[in-house]
Design an enzyme around this catalytic site. Structure first.
Site, mmCIF file in Angstrom:
data_model
loop_
_atom_site.group_PDB
_atom_site.id
_atom_site.type_symbol
_atom_site.label_atom_id
_atom_site.label_comp_id
_atom_site.label_asym_id
_atom_site.label_seq_id
_atom_site.Cartn_x
_atom_site.Cartn_y
_atom_site.Cartn_z
ATOM 1 N N LYS A 1 8.775 -11.426 9.174
ATOM 2 C CA LYS A 1 7.747 -11.696 7.931
ATOM 3 C C LYS A 1 8.036 -13.232 7.757
ATOM 4 O O LYS A 1 8.996 -14.030 7.578
ATOM 5 C CB LYS A 1 8.249 -11.149 6.855
ATOM 6 C CG LYS A 1 7.382 -11.218 5.487
ATOM 7 C CD LYS A 1 7.717 -10.233 4.409
ATOM 8 C CE LYS A 1 7.156 -10.362 3.182
ATOM 9 N NZ LYS A 1 5.474 -10.325 3.148
ATOM 10 N N HIS B 1 13.154 -7.705 4.116
ATOM 11 C CA HIS B 1 12.241 -7.264 4.903
ATOM 12 C C HIS B 1 12.657 -7.639 6.254
ATOM 13 O O HIS B 1 13.430 -8.252 6.602
ATOM 14 C CB HIS B 1 10.763 -8.133 4.809
ATOM 15 C CG HIS B 1 9.999 -7.670 3.895
ATOM 16 N ND1 HIS B 1 10.315 -7.562 2.331
ATOM 17 C CD2 HIS B 1 8.992 -6.781 3.784
ATOM 18 C CE1 HIS B 1 9.349 -6.968 1.663
ATOM 19 N NE2 HIS B 1 8.533 -6.501 2.412
ATOM 20 N N PHE C 1 0.836 -0.985 0.127
ATOM 21 C CA PHE C 1 0.004 -0.107 -0.001
ATOM 22 C C PHE C 1 0.815 1.255 0.100
ATOM 23 O O PHE C 1 0.267 2.098 0.208
ATOM 24 C CB PHE C 1 -1.017 -0.080 1.261
ATOM 25 C CG PHE C 1 -2.102 -0.802 0.935
ATOM 26 C CD1 PHE C 1 -3.049 -0.215 0.207
ATOM 27 C CD2 PHE C 1 -2.337 -1.964 1.315
ATOM 28 C CE1 PHE C 1 -4.435 -0.781 -0.013
ATOM 29 C CE2 PHE C 1 -3.585 -2.823 1.236
ATOM 30 C CZ PHE C 1 -4.529 -2.230 0.527
HETATM 31 P P1 NAD Z 1 1.887 -9.145 12.853
HETATM 32 O O1 NAD Z 1 2.365 -10.555 13.067
HETATM 33 O O2 NAD Z 1 2.303 -7.999 13.508
HETATM 34 O O3 NAD Z 1 -0.002 -8.869 12.932
HETATM 35 C C1 NAD Z 1 -0.543 -10.033 12.550
HETATM 36 C C2 NAD Z 1 -1.758 -9.901 13.498
HETATM 37 O O4 NAD Z 1 -2.852 -10.693 12.894
HETATM 38 C C3 NAD Z 1 -1.292 -10.416 14.809
HETATM 39 O O5 NAD Z 1 -1.576 -9.469 15.753
HETATM 40 C C4 NAD Z 1 -2.389 -11.732 15.063
HETATM 41 O O6 NAD Z 1 -2.624 -12.166 16.260
HETATM 42 C C5 NAD Z 1 -3.209 -11.385 14.048
HETATM 43 N N1 NAD Z 1 -4.071 -12.650 13.821
HETATM 44 C C6 NAD Z 1 -3.495 -13.819 13.418
HETATM 45 N N2 NAD Z 1 -4.584 -14.536 13.333
HETATM 46 C C7 NAD Z 1 -5.818 -13.978 13.236
HETATM 47 C C8 NAD Z 1 -7.151 -14.407 12.971
HETATM 48 N N3 NAD Z 1 -7.458 -15.632 12.492
HETATM 49 N N4 NAD Z 1 -7.879 -13.164 13.086
HETATM 50 C C9 NAD Z 1 -7.769 -12.120 13.631
HETATM 51 N N5 NAD Z 1 -6.467 -11.757 13.765
HETATM 52 C C10 NAD Z 1 -5.691 -12.759 13.715
HETATM 53 O O7 NAD Z 1 2.221 -8.890 11.329
HETATM 54 P P2 NAD Z 1 2.172 -7.424 10.492
HETATM 55 O O8 NAD Z 1 3.591 -7.156 10.390
HETATM 56 O O9 NAD Z 1 1.261 -6.493 10.945
HETATM 57 O O10 NAD Z 1 1.703 -7.994 8.892
HETATM 58 C C11 NAD Z 1 0.465 -8.439 8.829
HETATM 59 C C12 NAD Z 1 0.263 -8.821 7.154
HETATM 60 O O11 NAD Z 1 0.406 -7.754 6.561
HETATM 61 C C13 NAD Z 1 1.483 -9.563 6.652
HETATM 62 O O12 NAD Z 1 0.982 -10.643 5.793
HETATM 63 C C14 NAD Z 1 2.376 -8.831 5.833
HETATM 64 O O13 NAD Z 1 3.407 -9.476 5.077
HETATM 65 C C15 NAD Z 1 1.454 -7.771 5.489
HETATM 66 N N6 NAD Z 1 1.840 -6.461 5.219
HETATM 67 C C16 NAD Z 1 1.138 -5.755 4.028
HETATM 68 C C17 NAD Z 1 1.539 -4.615 3.594
HETATM 69 C C18 NAD Z 1 0.971 -4.012 2.386
HETATM 70 O O14 NAD Z 1 1.307 -2.620 2.120
HETATM 71 N N7 NAD Z 1 0.076 -4.622 1.835
HETATM 72 C C19 NAD Z 1 2.504 -3.994 4.358
HETATM 73 C C20 NAD Z 1 3.173 -4.513 5.441
HETATM 74 C C21 NAD Z 1 3.003 -5.777 5.868
#
Ligand code: NAD
Length: 262
Positions: free
Chosen positions: A156, A152, A125
């Protein structure tokens, strides 16, 4: 617009909570996560008490709060289930969770059509990352050889990054086969030359201290071109996430990739 943040206790989720809460036209009505259940999400995000408790049942929370949008930043292991639950309830989505494959995307498009809902799904994003991918698509018209290095943080789980895969897809839209290796290579350590998609090598680096970074390196006669993007912290993704929420009303079906919203 009422918004539920799913994965609200995670690194990205907390940032989305802060960003949504700061918008006058958006109402943060719910926060879902498997951890920190029962806590006020504002307290968790440094906003003080805002009266929104973290719940752990997405389906029930959607039915109770009736949001217009669910924003999902959870994990590649659960994202398809979350999409299934949300779309079945007739609610639009913004999905930033990575690890969604081409096959998954077809299923999501079908589900969205069946339930008459819309979604923006983007592996990155950050607007600057979208520029990087666009510039890479342009550059491959003039350079035959290209490799990608994505870097990263060490938490990750999926590799390569969704951004690297999307970059390859966009490059291949322009040229279906980048130049093959000129020599028969001998890898003395298996995997040392990286993974490969569509003839393009991808190298994934995971280290503490990093956030999200990528270099697309083109090689030509006597010159190289490096297109690099750095997300220095997670606020970099928020203008794109907020834009996606607001643009849901103007799109049809499922839009994959932020470049298709710009
Ligand atoms: P993170 O591990 O810090 O957070 C993930 C959260 O999801 C945790 O708090 C966990 O408890 C929760 N979770 C797990 N299973 C769940 C469920 N079934 N229902 C609800 N919550 C649940 O990870 P993050 O760094 O916040 O990244 C999250 C995702 O976003 C990853 O896939 C990452 O690659 C992606 N990401 C995308 C972008 C983008 O721009 N699209 C940018 C950064 C990260």
């Amino acid at each position: 617009m009422k918004v539920i943040v799913n994965g609200a206790g995670g690194n990205m989720g907390k940032e989305v909570v802060r960003a949504v809460y700061a918008q006058d036209d958006l109402e943060l009505c719910g926060a879902v996560d498997m951890g920190e259940v029962g806590k006020d999400v504002g307290e968790l995000c440094g906003l003080g008490c805002i009266g929104v408790q973290i719940t752990d049942d997405l389906d029930y929370t959607i039915k109770r709060l009736q949001p217009q949008v669910v924003v999902d930043f959870t994990t590649p292991f659960v994202v398809m289930k979350n999409i299934e639950i949300t779309m079945s309830s007739g609610v639009n989505m913004v999905v930033g969770t990575t690890g969604i494959t081409g096959v998954d995307l077809e299923k999501i498009r079908l589900k969205a059509a069946q339930n008459n809902v819309k979604a923006v799904i983007a592996p990155n994003f950050a607007l600057g990352a979208v520029m990087m991918m666009n510039f890479a698509r342009q550059a491959v018209r003039y350079f035959d050889s290209v490799e990608i290095i994505e870097m990263h943080h060490d938490q990750k789980v999926d590799a390569p990054s969704g951004t690297a895969l999307k970059t390859v897809e966009m490059i291949l839209e322009q040229k279906d086969s980048p130049a093959a290796a000129l020599v028969q290579e001998l890898e003395k350590i298996p995997g040392v030359r990286g993974g490969e998609m569509g003839g393009i090598k991808i190298h994934s680096i995971r280290l503490p201290g990093l956030v999200a970074h990528q270099e697309v390196i083109f090689g030509g006669l006597g010159q190289t071109l490096i297109i690099r993007h750095d997300s220095l912290n997670r606020t970099s993704f928020m203008p794109g996430v907020i834009m996606a929420i607001r643009k849901l009303s103007q799109i049809e079906g499922v839009v994959y990739g932020l470049e298709n919203l710009l």
